[in-house]
Every structure is written in C-alpha cells, then in structure tokens.
Write an enzyme that holds these catalytic residues in place. Structure first.
Site, PDB file in Angstrom:
ATOM      1  N   SER A 266       0.816  -1.210   0.000  1.00 38.09           N
ATOM      2  CA  SER A 266       0.000   0.000   0.000  1.00 38.09           C
ATOM      3  C   SER A 266       0.853   1.264   0.000  1.00 38.09           C
ATOM      4  O   SER A 266       2.054   1.223   0.281  1.00 38.09           O
ATOM      5  CB  SER A 266      -0.939  -0.013   1.204  1.00 38.09           C
ATOM      6  OG  SER A 266      -0.370   0.688   2.277  1.00 38.09           O
ATOM      7  N   LYS A 267       0.199   2.364  -0.304  1.00 36.92           N
ATOM      8  CA  LYS A 267       0.870   3.666  -0.293  1.00 36.92           C
ATOM      9  C   LYS A 267       1.531   3.921   1.045  1.00 36.92           C
ATOM     10  O   LYS A 267       2.586   4.510   1.142  1.00 36.92           O
ATOM     11  CB  LYS A 267      -0.164   4.782  -0.495  1.00 36.92           C
ATOM     12  CG  LYS A 267      -0.510   5.039  -1.920  1.00 36.92           C
ATOM     13  CD  LYS A 267      -1.339   6.297  -2.013  1.00 36.92           C
ATOM     14  CE  LYS A 267      -1.834   6.441  -3.441  1.00 36.92           C
ATOM     15  NZ  LYS A 267      -2.588   7.638  -3.703  1.00 36.92           N
ATOM     16  N   ARG A 268       0.853   3.467   2.080  1.00 38.20           N
ATOM     17  CA  ARG A 268       1.361   3.731   3.429  1.00 38.20           C
ATOM     18  C   ARG A 268       2.659   2.982   3.715  1.00 38.20           C
ATOM     19  O   ARG A 268       3.353   3.281   4.664  1.00 38.20           O
ATOM     20  CB  ARG A 268       0.289   3.385   4.471  1.00 38.20           C
ATOM     21  CG  ARG A 268      -0.800   4.423   4.549  1.00 38.20           C
ATOM     22  CD  ARG A 268      -1.869   4.018   5.535  1.00 38.20           C
ATOM     23  NE  ARG A 268      -2.565   2.823   5.087  1.00 38.20           N
ATOM     24  CZ  ARG A 268      -3.523   2.816   4.179  1.00 38.20           C
ATOM     25  NH1 ARG A 268      -3.914   3.935   3.623  1.00 38.20           N
ATOM     26  NH2 ARG A 268      -4.112   1.703   3.808  1.00 38.20           N
ATOM     27  N   ASP A 269       2.984   1.997   2.881  1.00 30.95           N
ATOM     28  CA  ASP A 269       4.240   1.277   3.116  1.00 30.95           C
ATOM     29  C   ASP A 269       5.454   2.177   2.897  1.00 30.95           C
ATOM     30  O   ASP A 269       6.520   1.899   3.417  1.00 30.95           O
ATOM     31  CB  ASP A 269       4.308   0.022   2.238  1.00 30.95           C
ATOM     32  CG  ASP A 269       3.378  -1.070   2.749  1.00 30.95           C
ATOM     33  OD1 ASP A 269       3.213  -1.146   3.979  1.00 30.95           O
ATOM     34  OD2 ASP A 269       2.809  -1.803   1.941  1.00 30.95           O
TER      35      ASP A 269
END
Ligand code: GLU
Length: 512
Positions: A266-269
């Site tokens: 995910s983007k949050r990674d």
C-alpha cells in the site's frame, strides 16, 4: 463491439502520489491501447474535494512521462474532443443524469443527516447486523420514497441539504463478464443504495465515472481489483441511463502484494519495507514526510516498466526482458492472472542491472559524466574505458563513482582487513620492487603488467596469489573490482607507480 475504436483511460484521484500499483494500471492501459491502435486517456477524478492533495496531479503527469507511457489525450497531455478531463471542471455535466435517474424512478432524494445515519448504523449494530441503506431500510429513513411528494418538495424549497441515491432493486441478479475473472454475479440484496450526487453539488465517483466513461467512449475499463465490488453498480447505472449497449468491457487487475505475500502493497508502506513504492520522490505537502522514488534511486524507467509489466501478467514464453515496443506486441489482457502478484525488490534490481549492461559504453559514459561533477573535466574516452570495466559490477549508474573513483583520484583509505593481514616487511619490499620494475617498463598493457608482477614474485620468492589482493588495495583502496591488471593498465603506469610508492611511504608496518 469490435468495430469501435479501442479507448481506455487511466482515472486516478489526486489524493497523493501515484503508487506503483497505479503505474502498473496505467501501463496495462497504455499497452492495450497501443496494441489495438487505440487511445489512452488520462482523466483526473477529483470529485472528492475533501481528499484533494496539492501536487498530486502534477506528480501523476510527471510519473507517466518519466515511465514513457504518455496518454494521447487528457490532463497534461493535450485536449482531445472530450475535454475537459478533470471531473471538477465537468461538474455542470453530471446533474442532468442524476435528474434523469430521478425522473425514471431509479434514484431518489435522501435527507438524512449524518447523525441520523450514525444512529441507524448503531441501531443495526446492536442487533448484530451491518447497516445498509437499501430496499428494506430506506423505508424507515428520510427520503423521497418514504416521505410524501409534498413533504419532499417543501424540504427542497426550504433549501434543506440532500443527496441523490440510486434505488437498487430488492432482489435481482446483476451479472457482468470480466475479462480476467470471468462471470461475476452479485445479488442486488447485497448492494446498497449508493450516493450518486452529493449535497455539495458534486457527483460521487460512481456517477461521474460511469458518465465520463460513456461520454468519452471508453471501450475497456482496466483498473485495480479494489473496484470490482463497484462494477455491478456501474452496470446498473449503464442500464438505467439507457446505455446498456455501450457498457465497456471490464478487466480488474490483481493486487500487488508485499514481498512476503502478506497483504497488499500500500501507499502507506512508503519506504518502510526497504524499497520505494512510488515511481518518483514525494514530499507530503502537509506533513513534509518524504518518500523515495524509483527514479531518484537510480532505476532506469525501462527497467521499472519491464518489471511492473510482469507483475501479474506473463508473456507467452519464458522471456523476461522486453522493451516497451515488445511489450505492446506481446500484451494481452487474457494473460493477466487472477491471483495477487508478489513484488520482489531484488528482482527489480536485477532488471535494472540487465538494462545497465545492454547500454552502450558511450551512453553510460555520457550519463556518468553528466551526473558526476567530479569527473566532468575528464577525457571522455577515458571515462568510457572506465565504464567498460566497471559496469559488470554495478546495478545502478549511481554506483559508478563508488565503484570506480580510484580511476580518477588516488585512494585516501585502504581496506583495513587486508592491510592488517597482508602488509608486512616482505610485502612492502615487494611493492617497492614492483614500483621500480613498472617505472622502467616500456609496455604497460594489462598482459605485460601481469607478467612483470609474476616475475617480481618469482624474483622475491613470494606466491603471487597472496599479493594480488594487496596490490589491488594499494592502487584502489578496495578489495573488489574489475580484472586487476586491466584496471591497473587503465589507471596507467605513472599513477600506479605513484600509488605503490605512496602505500610504501604511508602504510605502517605491524609492530613486531
Ligand atoms: N478514481 C478511481 C481511482 O482512484 C478510478 C477507478 C476506475 O478506474 O474506475 O482509482
């Protein structure tokens, strides 16, 4: 269908930087369009003003440009016949379709406040169920199906805020055929009456997406798997708007998974997993948090694109290296797999290495010289020879300096381990002798410098194996590198002699 010109779109929402999964979606759209001689469109879906992130749109455009997968129509790439391509600029276009749905009985006004919706949700949760605004619950909510026509008109005239919801039929089977997943069948009882038009006068994603796909004559919707649950709703919208014969073909792409297969990438990674998830560097405009990108890490766009193409799709044979043109030739939606694709950061480096190796020494030298201020004044032919020698050892162009700085400047430090182990009276005497031999040599080719090295070994009665590594450290400072005598020959006689003498003069001997 077949006679329609292929038109596909990439339709990101500008809610942040483009994640590499998004780049893959754009890539597959691009490949499909090119393969069929069609159009690839960039549409910006910015109907949700609350999630707007400044700079995101420019980032998306720049990323597509860097990857070399440019749309031929759309925001940032020139207006085609369907401009504008930013949904916020198309705002006046959507209302008429919401009204048409109202008129035809496929949509209704809903006046429920967010508190009332929360209450309904809580009531439902108490009885252990999940609230859905649907054929059953809508009867007890405030909307134009439960209130009298007069009451509805009164509320609208009084300026009360409302949304427009789709009226999902109570018990119907909604079917669609996805190119990747086959038939998808959903019972309408599982679907809720999604909001189509919001109180701020903006359509929601669902209405705007369907209206735009229709108006922009999109033939194939190629997008991430997370949109599959919305597809039945979109099918109903096409039907209710009278566009059923123009429903695009759907292809929902598998998820990109983390390297351990444990969940979606995910983007949050961000950089947390030790590799970038974005094509370009990104600085969050609010938190100022920085995330790295493949471009700045030194990846070639061709390598990045080649790697992404194979995440979820495979070619007919075992071939792995494809130019963009070859990908266009080979690509087909039918060879996209249903299951999630595990991202492999090591393999991504391997791809870069392959692309680095096939670059000509000329190109590499130009890029090396223009990116490294310390060698800008060096002779180009010399830089090219250095590139020939070091490129086998590198994955990235940005490693060239650390791998080959000694071709340009003498080492200031020497590998400590090797010095500790190998620097002694005997080896020092050898290096001094070697310097003298080299100094008087008329031929300092790789072959001859190696011969002289061996002769010196024999003369002093030392095994050459023990000294090769030390010799390398004396002239380069480091232990690894290209073929030793090739490197020495390139560094040059005068410089090699100087470095050997410097090592003899500066390296301290172990205390007895
Ligand atoms: N705006 C949606 C997104 O951000 C587009 C989904 C679609 O392609 O229909 O991904």
């Amino acid at each position: 269908m077949s006679e329609r010109r292929v038109r596909v779109r990439f339709a990101p929402s500008p809610t942040g930087p483009l994640h590499m999964g998004g780049v893959r979606t754009a890539l597959y759209n691009y490949l499909f369009a090119k393969k069929h001689g069609g159009d690839f469109i960039l549409r910006i879906e910015d109907t949700d003003q609350t999630r707007f992130v400044s700079g995101a749109e420019a980032y998306i455009i720049e990323a597509l440009k860097w990857c070399g997968i440019e749309p031929n129509e759309g925001v940032g790439f020139g207006d085609g016949p369907h401009a504008p391509y930013r949904q916020s600029e198309r705002k006046p276009m959507y209302r008429q379709y919401a009204e048409q749905l109202l008129k035809d009985g496929h949509a209704y006004y809903a006046f429920d406040s967010s508190e009332e919706l929360d209450e309904a949700r809580k009531r439902m949760e108490k009885s252990g169920a999940i609230f859905m605004y649907n054929a059953i619950t809508r009867q007890n909510m405030k909307n134009s199906l439960s209130l009298s026509a007069d009451e509805v008109q009164k509320r609208i005239d009084a300026g009360e805020s409302y949304v427009i919801r789709i009226k999902i039929p109570r018990n119907e089977e909604v079917r669609l055929e996805d190119i990747i997943r086959g038939w998808v069948v959903v019972q309408s009882a599982q679907m809720d009456d999604k909001v189509l038009f919001k109180s701020d006068g903006m359509p929601t994603y669902h209405l705007a997406n369907v209206v735009d796909d229709y108006k922009m004559q999109i033939t194939h919707v190629i997008r991430g798997e997370e949109w599959l649950p919305s597809a039945p709703l979109h099918v109903l919208l096409y039907r209710y708007l009278g566009w059923e014969n123009r429903i695009p073909q759907f292809a929902h792409l598998p998820l990109l998974l983390r390297p351990d297969g444990n969940g979606k990438l995910s983007k949050r990674d961000g950089d947390r997993l030790g590799f970038p998830v974005f094509p370009l560097n990104w600085i969050d405009p609010v938190t100022k948090e920085q995330s790295s990108g493949y471009r700045e890490k030194g990846y070639f766009p061709e390598a990045f694109i080649n790697m992404l193409a194979l995440l979820g799709w495979h070619a007919s044979g075992n071939k792995e290296l494809f130019s963009l043109e070859e990908l266009v030739q080979e690509f087909s939606l039918e060879r996209i797999s249903k299951s999630g694709a595990k991202f492999d950061p090591e393999k991504t480096k391997w791809f870069n290495q392959q692309y680095l190796r096939v670059r000509s020494d000329e190109e590499l030298a130009k890029e090396f010289q223009s990116s490294e201020p310390r060698i800008q004044k060096e002779d180009f032919k010399y830089v090219k020879k250095v590139c020939t020698l070091i490129k086998e050892k590198a994955n990235f162009l940005n490693e060239f300096w650390s791998l080959g700085s000694y071709f340009f400047v003498e080492p200031t430090e020497y590998d400590k381990e090797v010095i500790k182990k190998r620097w002694n009276e005997k080896s020092k005497a050898f290096m001094a002798e070697l310097a003298t031999t080299y100094k008087s040599a008329s031929d300092f080719s790789a072959a001859n410098s190696e011969n002289m090295f061996k002769q010196t070994c024999e003369k002093l009665g030392i095994k050459s194996g023990e000294l090769m590594q030390l010799f390398r450290v004396c002239i380069s400072g480091v232990t690894g590198g290209p073929a030793l005598f090739e490197a020495a020959a390139l560094v040059g006689k005068g410089e090699v002699v100087k470095r050997l003498e410097k090592a003899c003069n500066t390296l301290t001997l172990p205390s007895p």
